[in-house]
Scaffold this active site. Sequence first.
Site, mmCIF file in Angstrom:
data_model
loop_
_atom_site.group_PDB
_atom_site.id
_atom_site.type_symbol
_atom_site.label_atom_id
_atom_site.label_comp_id
_atom_site.label_asym_id
_atom_site.label_seq_id
_atom_site.Cartn_x
_atom_site.Cartn_y
_atom_site.Cartn_z
ATOM 1 N N THR A 98 0.560 2.880 -29.699
ATOM 2 C CA THR A 98 0.561 2.527 -31.354
ATOM 3 C C THR A 98 -0.861 2.419 -31.744
ATOM 4 O O THR A 98 -1.430 1.492 -31.102
ATOM 5 C CB THR A 98 1.644 1.641 -31.556
ATOM 6 O OG1 THR A 98 2.913 2.144 -31.186
ATOM 7 C CG2 THR A 98 1.493 1.139 -33.000
ATOM 8 N N ARG A 126 16.169 6.712 -32.871
ATOM 9 C CA ARG A 126 15.602 5.354 -32.777
ATOM 10 C C ARG A 126 14.411 5.014 -33.650
ATOM 11 O O ARG A 126 13.521 5.718 -33.857
ATOM 12 C CB ARG A 126 15.177 4.967 -31.319
ATOM 13 C CG ARG A 126 14.674 3.680 -31.009
ATOM 14 C CD ARG A 126 13.058 3.622 -30.962
ATOM 15 N NE ARG A 126 12.692 2.459 -30.297
ATOM 16 C CZ ARG A 126 11.167 2.049 -30.561
ATOM 17 N NH1 ARG A 126 10.500 2.858 -31.105
ATOM 18 N NH2 ARG A 126 11.030 0.883 -30.027
ATOM 19 N N GLY A 164 11.280 1.799 -34.326
ATOM 20 C CA GLY A 164 10.763 0.430 -33.774
ATOM 21 C C GLY A 164 10.455 -0.270 -34.941
ATOM 22 O O GLY A 164 10.794 -0.167 -35.952
ATOM 23 N N THR A 220 1.747 -3.896 -31.499
ATOM 24 C CA THR A 220 2.250 -2.847 -30.588
ATOM 25 C C THR A 220 2.835 -3.324 -29.440
ATOM 26 O O THR A 220 2.544 -4.506 -28.772
ATOM 27 C CB THR A 220 0.820 -1.826 -30.015
ATOM 28 O OG1 THR A 220 1.265 -0.981 -29.183
ATOM 29 C CG2 THR A 220 -0.147 -2.975 -29.229
ATOM 30 N N THR A 260 7.036 -3.628 -27.295
ATOM 31 C CA THR A 260 8.349 -3.278 -27.354
ATOM 32 C C THR A 260 8.987 -3.403 -28.777
ATOM 33 O O THR A 260 9.242 -4.712 -29.007
ATOM 34 C CB THR A 260 9.239 -3.961 -26.349
ATOM 35 O OG1 THR A 260 8.367 -4.301 -25.194
ATOM 36 C CG2 THR A 260 10.440 -3.539 -25.793
HETATM 37 N N1 ASP Z 1 6.064 -0.792 -31.061
HETATM 38 C C1 ASP Z 1 6.220 0.579 -30.878
HETATM 39 C C2 ASP Z 1 7.695 1.113 -31.036
HETATM 40 O O1 ASP Z 1 8.345 0.142 -30.388
HETATM 41 C C3 ASP Z 1 5.647 1.451 -29.627
HETATM 42 C C4 ASP Z 1 4.195 0.834 -29.172
HETATM 43 O O2 ASP Z 1 3.836 -0.064 -29.495
HETATM 44 O O3 ASP Z 1 3.602 1.866 -28.479
HETATM 45 O O4 ASP Z 1 7.815 2.054 -31.528
#
Ligand code: ASP
Length: 347
Positions: free
Chosen positions: A215, A243, A245, A266, A268
């Site tokens: 991200t 989904r 995030g 960035t 989970t």
């Molecule tokens: N935080 C982002 C998500 O869960 C993913 C990532 O940081 O790569 O969509």
Amino acid sequence: MSSVAKRRSLAVLSCVIAVPALVLGVSSASSGWAQKPAAQPSGAEAHDVSLAVHCGTAALDRAETPPELGAAYEAMFQEATQAGYRVLHSGGRAVDAVQAAIVVMEDNPLCNAGRGAVFNEDGENQLDASIMDGSDLDVGAVAGVENVKNPIKAARLVMDKSPHVLIAGEGADDFAARNGIEMVTQDYYWTPERWDSLLEAKKNAASVSGEEHGTVGAIAVDSHGDLAAATSTGGLTNKMVGRVGDSPIAGAGTYADSQFVAVSGTGTGEAFIRANAAREVAVQMEHRGLDVTRAAQAAIDRVARVGGEGALIALDHDGEFTVPRIGTAKYAWVTNSGDVETRFYRN
Ligand code: ASP
């Protein structure tokens, strides 16, 4: 291969691997969420910072990285920080600076945002982005867009031209198209690296591993003392269709309040949402009187507490910059005098 043909071959692959996954009782939604080690304490990264960006976790191993790849990261971080710095240096607003920096990274396939977005379980790209103006706590965000070239521009449009803060799916794509934002077909986001990651995730019946978040985020403080933050992502490889995030959720993956801090995260996304991670930095500063470094560390500890992993970048209005993380991160910053520092190797 056309995108239809690609998706057909993905459907076949999914059937082939679904059987052993079922036998083993593993589901793609549950297997990527192992408990991670707690965040390592980290100090202030730099002072006098006017803008900082990140391109996710998983810093590179110097010995194993081809020089061209290292040079590509260096060039991208230089370009992104300088795009933002130009806005700030000419007296522009932090919110415009973070948008300019994000556009550069969305256009670069190295990061999991815009052009380099990861694939969902159906082999499609659904992108999320948000932007927050710390001067008045205004927010704009889009979730699950499929045809916007630069989701951060659509997020900005939501902030500036709609009565809402978050628009999802088809409505967000339509709103962007109606307002003259550049649109693309899904093939625009197709890159061999991301496709291979999807096939790999399918083979392992897993969501993306915690080491692979890409991200992008940007935070800035302008000459008026205002802060802004922005985040853009393709989400998680092999995520379920629909989904969403943390990246488009103000307070989770993005937050800015000019009185305290600008934050982009960035990792989970589910854990960042549960921990309310980005807002938590401001809460710790406002209610516990912590400085930005200790406040941001407390927020990432909270992400670890709910089993998540990742990193965030945080900047206060005095230009104090910190990057608490669980593992490693790829990021860069530019000082008030225009000096750029990049950090994307782990060693
Ligand atoms: N935080 C982002 C998500 O869960 C993913 C990532 O940081 O790569 O969509």
